[in-house]
Motif scaffolding. Structure first.
Motif, PDB file in Angstrom:
ATOM      1  N   PRO A  99       0.811  -1.221   0.000  1.00 49.25           N
ATOM      2  CA  PRO A  99       0.000   0.000   0.000  1.00 49.25           C
ATOM      3  C   PRO A  99       0.843   1.270   0.000  1.00 49.25           C
ATOM      4  O   PRO A  99       0.502   2.246  -0.672  1.00 49.25           O
ATOM      5  CB  PRO A  99      -0.824  -0.140   1.294  1.00 49.25           C
ATOM      6  N   GLN A 100       1.937   1.265   0.742  1.00 48.39           N
ATOM      7  CA  GLN A 100       2.786   2.464   0.748  1.00 48.39           C
ATOM      8  C   GLN A 100       3.508   2.626  -0.584  1.00 48.39           C
ATOM      9  O   GLN A 100       3.714   3.744  -1.065  1.00 48.39           O
ATOM     10  CB  GLN A 100       3.772   2.408   1.920  1.00 48.39           C
ATOM     11  N   ALA A 101       3.918   1.518  -1.191  1.00 48.82           N
ATOM     12  CA  ALA A 101       4.547   1.608  -2.509  1.00 48.82           C
ATOM     13  C   ALA A 101       3.571   2.187  -3.526  1.00 48.82           C
ATOM     14  O   ALA A 101       3.962   2.959  -4.415  1.00 48.82           O
ATOM     15  CB  ALA A 101       5.028   0.231  -2.959  1.00 48.82           C
ATOM     16  N   CYS A 102       2.296   1.827  -3.410  1.00 46.04           N
ATOM     17  CA  CYS A 102       1.289   2.393  -4.320  1.00 46.04           C
ATOM     18  C   CYS A 102       1.208   3.909  -4.155  1.00 46.04           C
ATOM     19  O   CYS A 102       1.082   4.642  -5.151  1.00 46.04           O
ATOM     20  CB  CYS A 102      -0.068   1.749  -4.063  1.00 46.04           C
ATOM     21  N   TRP A 103       1.276   4.395  -2.916  1.00 51.23           N
ATOM     22  CA  TRP A 103       1.281   5.845  -2.715  1.00 51.23           C
ATOM     23  C   TRP A 103       2.583   6.459  -3.231  1.00 51.23           C
ATOM     24  O   TRP A 103       2.600   7.596  -3.705  1.00 51.23           O
ATOM     25  CB  TRP A 103       1.070   6.198  -1.254  1.00 51.23           C
ATOM     26  N   GLY A 104       3.684   5.713  -3.193  1.00 50.79           N
ATOM     27  CA  GLY A 104       4.922   6.191  -3.789  1.00 50.79           C
ATOM     28  C   GLY A 104       4.754   6.488  -5.261  1.00 50.79           C
ATOM     29  O   GLY A 104       5.347   7.431  -5.806  1.00 50.79           O
ATOM     30  N   VAL A 105       3.933   5.688  -5.936  1.00 52.12           N
ATOM     31  CA  VAL A 105       3.588   5.971  -7.338  1.00 52.12           C
ATOM     32  C   VAL A 105       2.611   7.138  -7.388  1.00 52.12           C
ATOM     33  O   VAL A 105       2.770   8.077  -8.173  1.00 52.12           O
ATOM     34  CB  VAL A 105       2.986   4.727  -8.023  1.00 52.12           C
ATOM     35  N   GLY A 106       1.590   7.103  -6.531  1.00 53.65           N
ATOM     36  CA  GLY A 106       0.553   8.128  -6.555  1.00 53.65           C
ATOM     37  C   GLY A 106       1.069   9.525  -6.273  1.00 53.65           C
ATOM     38  O   GLY A 106       0.604  10.494  -6.889  1.00 53.65           O
ATOM     39  N   VAL A 107       2.019   9.670  -5.359  1.00 58.76           N
ATOM     40  CA  VAL A 107       2.526  11.001  -5.022  1.00 58.76           C
ATOM     41  C   VAL A 107       3.286  11.600  -6.204  1.00 58.76           C
ATOM     42  O   VAL A 107       3.421  12.830  -6.303  1.00 58.76           O
ATOM     43  CB  VAL A 107       3.407  10.941  -3.747  1.00 58.76           C
ATOM     44  N   ARG A 108       3.759  10.746  -7.110  1.00 55.01           N
ATOM     45  CA  ARG A 108       4.442  11.211  -8.322  1.00 55.01           C
ATOM     46  C   ARG A 108       3.482  11.371  -9.499  1.00 55.01           C
ATOM     47  O   ARG A 108       3.918  11.699 -10.601  1.00 55.01           O
ATOM     48  CB  ARG A 108       5.556  10.222  -8.685  1.00 55.01           C
ATOM     49  N   LEU A 109       2.208  11.131  -9.241  1.00 55.18           N
ATOM     50  CA  LEU A 109       1.188  11.201 -10.293  1.00 55.18           C
ATOM     51  C   LEU A 109      -0.040  11.904  -9.720  1.00 55.18           C
ATOM     52  O   LEU A 109      -1.084  11.281  -9.504  1.00 55.18           O
ATOM     53  CB  LEU A 109       0.850   9.778 -10.741  1.00 55.18           C
ATOM     54  N   PRO A 110       0.065  13.206  -9.432  1.00 52.18           N
ATOM     55  CA  PRO A 110      -1.020  13.918  -8.744  1.00 52.18           C
ATOM     56  C   PRO A 110      -2.360  13.731  -9.440  1.00 52.18           C
ATOM     57  O   PRO A 110      -2.461  13.769 -10.666  1.00 52.18           O
ATOM     58  CB  PRO A 110      -0.565  15.383  -8.808  1.00 52.18           C
ATOM     59  N   GLY A 111      -3.381  13.493  -8.616  1.00 56.95           N
ATOM     60  CA  GLY A 111      -4.728  13.331  -9.132  1.00 56.95           C
ATOM     61  C   GLY A 111      -5.129  11.908  -9.426  1.00 56.95           C
ATOM     62  O   GLY A 111      -6.305  11.637  -9.658  1.00 56.95           O
ATOM     63  N   THR A 112      -4.167  10.993  -9.410  1.00 59.55           N
ATOM     64  CA  THR A 112      -4.511   9.600  -9.663  1.00 59.55           C
ATOM     65  C   THR A 112      -5.049   8.962  -8.389  1.00 59.55           C
ATOM     66  O   THR A 112      -4.963   9.527  -7.302  1.00 59.55           O
ATOM     67  CB  THR A 112      -3.278   8.826 -10.178  1.00 59.55           C
TER      68      THR A 112
END
Length: 378
Positions: free
Chosen positions: A58-71
């Motif tokens: 789950p934290q790795a997913c946010w690692g992607v999400g924080v680099r892709l604002p709005g996703t």
């Protein structure tokens, strides 16, 4: 654990930290150093970094999400479901999100060393090369098509005559994975933490012949410095889980395509597009709520550029390998953050290392925590 801090001036520290923000795609509107334009998909983000630490999915997913604002989280799960992002044991004996096109090259560089590090444990568990080879065939067959859950894969191992008692089953899965036979793909139905195991031969894209070990190492080393730089050879060797000598040799061969800077007695290597950013590095006003284990902090052996030594144990309490979520302002880690409450009452709360920030900065941080909560809902 960080090494001894770099002897950098405050100006140099801030420049290195902010150039890393840009290299990693953490500044809106500025593409990661390995991308021609800002990322638009989870696959773009992972491809830009090569691999991202992901033992806590789950934290790795946010690692992607924080680099892709709005996703939203659903987009990350969709990327795992379509195979544009995979998860596997890639380096240092830990799970990573990786670009599937790197799978063969990564194992060509890291698998031998990871297997050597695990030899003692396998001997204690009476796991032999013959057993691993036999179970590789079992896994390849069981995980073909729609894949298999962890429980289903372990049951197949047991049906094939192997004990899965205690941690033995886990070590067997890792051993088979390091042979390149299986990777983790779509989420198990109803789960946010468990994935299906897929047969690599049918799940991964066709990429043509893999480079030899030297070519693969050169590709990974170049990708590291372009996506994580400015960084040192020691940082890169730690990231790949390799000794300094082969990484140093690879860097020397890449000298024409990497820029270097001598700072505080160390040599930092980075992407060419940062050459003109030294005087005015971007990201001075950036505010980020990062996940635990994020590449911005964990992607380096020496983390003192972004995390002062006196606060390191706050982020890694007990030095037990756990990295808490952090708040980065202008490239400097200034706080940890956590979730409180449950369901619709869940909120984010940050804990600064020093005095409470001013009202304006506190609002910025709160907005970033709200962005995470929105990400979780979408």
């Amino acid at each position: 654990m960080a090494t001894q801090p770099h002897h950098l001036t405050l100006v140099q520290r801030n420049a290195v930290a902010r150039l890393r923000l840009a290299a990693q795609g953490l500044l809106p509107g500025i593409p990661a150093a390995t991308l021609p334009a800002p990322a638009t998909t989870p696959a773009d983000v992972v491809a830009a970094l090569g691999m991202m630490q992901a033992q806590d999915l789950p934290q790795a997913c946010w690692g992607v999400g924080v680099r892709l604002p709005g996703t939203g989280l659903g987009a990350i799960h969709a990327a795992l479901a379509d195979g544009s992002v995979i998860r596997c044991w890639g380096a240092r004996g830990t799970l990573m999100l990786i670009d599937p096109r790197l799978h063969g090259a990564l194992l060509a560089v890291t698998a031998q060393r990871m297997n050597a590090k695990m030899a003692g444990t396998r001997a204690q568990e009476d796991i032999t090369e013959a057993e691993i080879g036999r179970l590789a065939d079992v896994a390849r067959e069981r995980c073909a098509g729609t894949g298999a859950t962890r429980a289903e894969l372990l049951r197949a191992f047991e049906d094939a005559g192997s004990s899965i008692e205690g941690q033995r089953g886990y070590h067997l899965i890792v051993a088979v994975s390091l042979r390149g036979v299986i990777v983790q793909g779509p989420m198990e139905p109803g789960s946010e933490t468990r994935q299906l195991f897929m047969a690599a031969g049918s799940w991964l894209p066709e990429t043509g012949p893999h480079p030899d070990a030297d070519g693969a190492l050169a590709m990974l080393v170049r990708g590291y410095f372009e996506s994580h730089g400015p960084a040192t050879v020691a940082d890169c060797a730690w990231w790949l889980g390799l000794p300094l000598t082969p990484v140093r040799a690879a860097v020397a061969a890449l000298d024409p395509v990497l820029v270097r800077a001598e700072l505080g007695g160390d040599t930092f290597h980075f992407a060419d597009q940062h050459r003109e950013r030294w005087e005015h590095p971007p990201g001075a006003r950036s505010v980020l709520a990062l996940p635990g284990f994020d590449e911005f902090l964990l992607g380096y052996r020496d983390r003192s550029v972004t995390l002062p030594e006196e606060h390191a144990q706050v982020v890694t309490p007990g030095k037990n390998g756990i990295f808490l979520r952090t708040v980065a302002v202008g490239g400097q880690i200034i706080a940890t953050w956590e979730l409180a409450g449950a369901g619709k009452a869940r909120t984010g709360r940050f804990v600064p290392f020093g005095p409470e920030p001013g009202e304006g900065r506190a609002r910025q941080i709160a907005a970033r925590l709200d962005a995470y909560l929105e990400f979780r809902e979408n």
